[in-house]
Design a protein around this motif. Structure first.
Motif, short mmCIF file in Angstrom:
data_model
loop_
_atom_site.label_atom_id
_atom_site.label_comp_id
_atom_site.label_asym_id
_atom_site.label_seq_id
_atom_site.Cartn_x
_atom_site.Cartn_y
_atom_site.Cartn_z
N UNK A 74 0.84 -1.20 0.00
CA UNK A 74 0.00 0.00 0.00
C UNK A 74 0.87 1.26 0.00
N UNK A 75 1.91 1.26 0.81
CA UNK A 75 2.81 2.41 0.87
C UNK A 75 3.54 2.60 -0.46
N UNK A 76 3.91 1.51 -1.09
CA UNK A 76 4.60 1.60 -2.38
C UNK A 76 3.69 2.23 -3.44
N UNK A 77 2.43 1.84 -3.44
CA UNK A 77 1.47 2.43 -4.38
C UNK A 77 1.34 3.92 -4.11
N UNK A 78 1.21 4.28 -2.84
CA UNK A 78 1.09 5.70 -2.50
C UNK A 78 2.35 6.48 -2.90
N UNK A 79 3.49 5.87 -2.70
CA UNK A 79 4.75 6.49 -3.08
C UNK A 79 4.81 6.71 -4.59
N UNK A 80 4.48 5.68 -5.34
CA UNK A 80 4.50 5.78 -6.80
C UNK A 80 3.54 6.85 -7.30
N UNK A 81 2.38 6.92 -6.69
CA UNK A 81 1.40 7.93 -7.06
C UNK A 81 1.93 9.33 -6.75
N UNK A 82 2.64 9.46 -5.64
CA UNK A 82 3.15 10.77 -5.23
C UNK A 82 4.26 11.28 -6.16
N UNK A 83 5.07 10.38 -6.69
CA UNK A 83 6.18 10.84 -7.53
C UNK A 83 5.77 11.03 -8.98
N UNK A 84 4.58 10.61 -9.33
CA UNK A 84 4.14 10.79 -10.73
C UNK A 84 3.51 12.10 -10.92
#
Length: 84
Positions: A74-84
């Motif tokens: 879940x954190x990885x998805x949030x991270x990926x969304x934040x950097x895009x």
């Protein structure tokens, strides 16, 4: 063994009504079924199955491990969304 075969084995051992080590095999089949879900990435099903045998072997630890994996994902998805 496939997941449905574990369920059939559990049912067969339950019908033995505690004969010899049938109760131990019920727990072992449940554990192996949970492991099968876990290794195939079906985490919610694995948690459910481990929860049915929570006191057996390392089932509690496995539940915690899965929850940690889910949180990390879940954190990885949030991270990926934040950097895009």
């Amino acid at each position: 063994m496939k997941k449905d075969q574990y369920e059939k084995a559990i049912t067969a051992f339950e019908q033995l009504d505690g004969y010899k080590d049938s109760n131990d095999w019920i727990l072992e089949c449940g554990y192996r079924k949970a492991e099968s879900y876990f290794t195939s990435g079906q985490y919610e099903e694995a948690i459910r199955e481990y929860g049915l045998i929570e006191e057996y072997r390392d089932s509690k630890d496995k539940i915690e491990e899965i929850r940690q994996l889910q949180m990390t994902a879940k954190k990885e998805v949030q991270y990926q969304e934040a950097i895009l």
